[in-house]
Design a protein around this motif. Structure first.
Motif, PDB file in Angstrom:
ATOM      1  N   ILE A 170      14.723  11.322  32.360  1.00 60.42           N
ATOM      2  CA  ILE A 170      16.158  11.875  32.959  1.00 60.42           C
ATOM      3  C   ILE A 170      16.196  12.844  33.375  1.00 60.42           C
ATOM      4  O   ILE A 170      15.862  14.141  33.116  1.00 60.42           O
ATOM      5  CB  ILE A 170      17.048  12.548  31.253  1.00 60.42           C
ATOM      6  CG1 ILE A 170      17.062  11.106  30.113  1.00 60.42           C
ATOM      7  CG2 ILE A 170      18.460  12.390  31.329  1.00 60.42           C
ATOM      8  CD1 ILE A 170      16.864  11.257  29.069  1.00 60.42           C
ATOM      9  N   PRO A 181      16.173   7.354  25.934  1.00 63.52           N
ATOM     10  CA  PRO A 181      16.837   6.993  27.346  1.00 63.52           C
ATOM     11  C   PRO A 181      17.024   5.415  27.036  1.00 63.52           C
ATOM     12  O   PRO A 181      18.198   3.997  27.773  1.00 63.52           O
ATOM     13  CB  PRO A 181      15.688   6.995  27.977  1.00 63.52           C
ATOM     14  CG  PRO A 181      14.721   7.195  27.828  1.00 63.52           C
ATOM     15  CD  PRO A 181      15.641   8.150  26.879  1.00 63.52           C
ATOM     16  N   THR A 182      16.405   4.645  26.020  1.00 62.39           N
ATOM     17  CA  THR A 182      16.216   3.149  25.142  1.00 62.39           C
ATOM     18  C   THR A 182      16.306   3.334  24.432  1.00 62.39           C
ATOM     19  O   THR A 182      16.550   4.129  23.825  1.00 62.39           O
ATOM     20  CB  THR A 182      15.163   1.841  26.040  1.00 62.39           C
ATOM     21  OG1 THR A 182      14.194   3.064  25.478  1.00 62.39           O
ATOM     22  CG2 THR A 182      14.856   2.826  27.297  1.00 62.39           C
ATOM     23  N   LEU A 184      20.980  11.768  26.725  1.00 61.46           N
ATOM     24  CA  LEU A 184      21.223  10.616  27.421  1.00 61.46           C
ATOM     25  C   LEU A 184      21.057   9.877  29.021  1.00 61.46           C
ATOM     26  O   LEU A 184      21.514  11.693  29.747  1.00 61.46           O
ATOM     27  CB  LEU A 184      22.408   9.485  26.683  1.00 61.46           C
ATOM     28  CG  LEU A 184      22.336   8.841  25.470  1.00 61.46           C
ATOM     29  CD1 LEU A 184      23.709   8.787  25.220  1.00 61.46           C
ATOM     30  CD2 LEU A 184      21.133   8.558  25.162  1.00 61.46           C
ATOM     31  N   PRO A 185      20.103   9.107  29.827  1.00 57.53           N
ATOM     32  CA  PRO A 185      19.835   9.375  31.160  1.00 57.53           C
ATOM     33  C   PRO A 185      21.800   9.614  31.933  1.00 57.53           C
ATOM     34  O   PRO A 185      22.270   9.905  33.029  1.00 57.53           O
ATOM     35  CB  PRO A 185      19.637   8.247  31.401  1.00 57.53           C
ATOM     36  CG  PRO A 185      19.626   7.754  30.156  1.00 57.53           C
ATOM     37  CD  PRO A 185      20.326   7.907  29.452  1.00 57.53           C
ATOM     38  N   GLY A 224      14.916  12.934  24.613  1.00 55.12           N
ATOM     39  CA  GLY A 224      15.101  12.127  25.750  1.00 55.12           C
ATOM     40  C   GLY A 224      15.900  10.492  25.071  1.00 55.12           C
ATOM     41  O   GLY A 224      14.977  10.216  23.948  1.00 55.12           O
TER      42      GLY A 224
END
Length: 174
Positions: free
Chosen positions: A160, A136-137, A83-84, A134
């Motif tokens: 990321i 991220p969303t 995650l970011p 990833g």
């Protein structure tokens, strides 16, 4: 490197709570973790059936398991979802709770964040194949990097940034 079963302590916890209604959540979590750990060792040693394990890598308990599996001739893979930021992780826990999932206190998420990243970086060079995804969303995961035989190939360097920096430093150190 097919996987037939995913061993998930959270699913075991829910099953234990449904079967044994007198159990407290902490008790059920501990029992589920112990049952999962025992099954991992059984599958590596006795039954030799392929499996995956869902974990946030917040403890060192899988390091000896990884070493044992390699010693026993297993092909070992790692799929890590990044995650970011830790703040996004905290928000994801809140969303999970809203959909009926289990709660993790914010301080625990923060404590586990760095440990998880450190263990991913430690294990990635040791596995036969690794995929860093990833997330991220909430729309879904994407492949950011893959590792084979200790060599890391970056696929997406923009999603990321902290992960890209880490993986690039790992590649430089190799």
């Amino acid at each position: 490197m097919g996987t037939s079963d995913i061993l998930n302590p959270d699913i075991r916890t829910r099953a234990l709570l449904a079967e044994q209604t007198e159990l407290e959540i902490g008790e059920a979590n501990l029992m589920a973790a112990k049952l999962t750990d025992a099954e991992v060792l059984d599958r590596i040693g006795a039954t030799r059936t392929s499996f995956g394990v869902e974990t946030v890598l917040s403890s060192d308990k899988f390091h000896p398991v990884l070493e044992l599996a390699r010693k026993e001739g297993w092909k070992v893979g790692l799929i890590y979802f990044a995650l970011p930021s830790v703040d996004v992780a905290i928000e994801r826990v809140k969303l999970r709770v809203l959909t009926g999932g289990h709660h993790v206190p914010e301080h625990k998420v923060r404590e586990r964040w760095d440990r998880s990243i450190q263990r991913m970086a430690r294990y990635l060079p040791q596995v036969d194949v690794g995929y860093i995804m990833g997330n991220p969303t909430a729309e879904g995961a994407m492949l950011l990097a893959e590792a084979k035989a200790g060599k890391i190939r970056l696929v997406d360097t923009s999603a990321i940034p902290w992960l890209t920096t880490l993986l690039q430093s790992m590649s430089a150190d190799a």
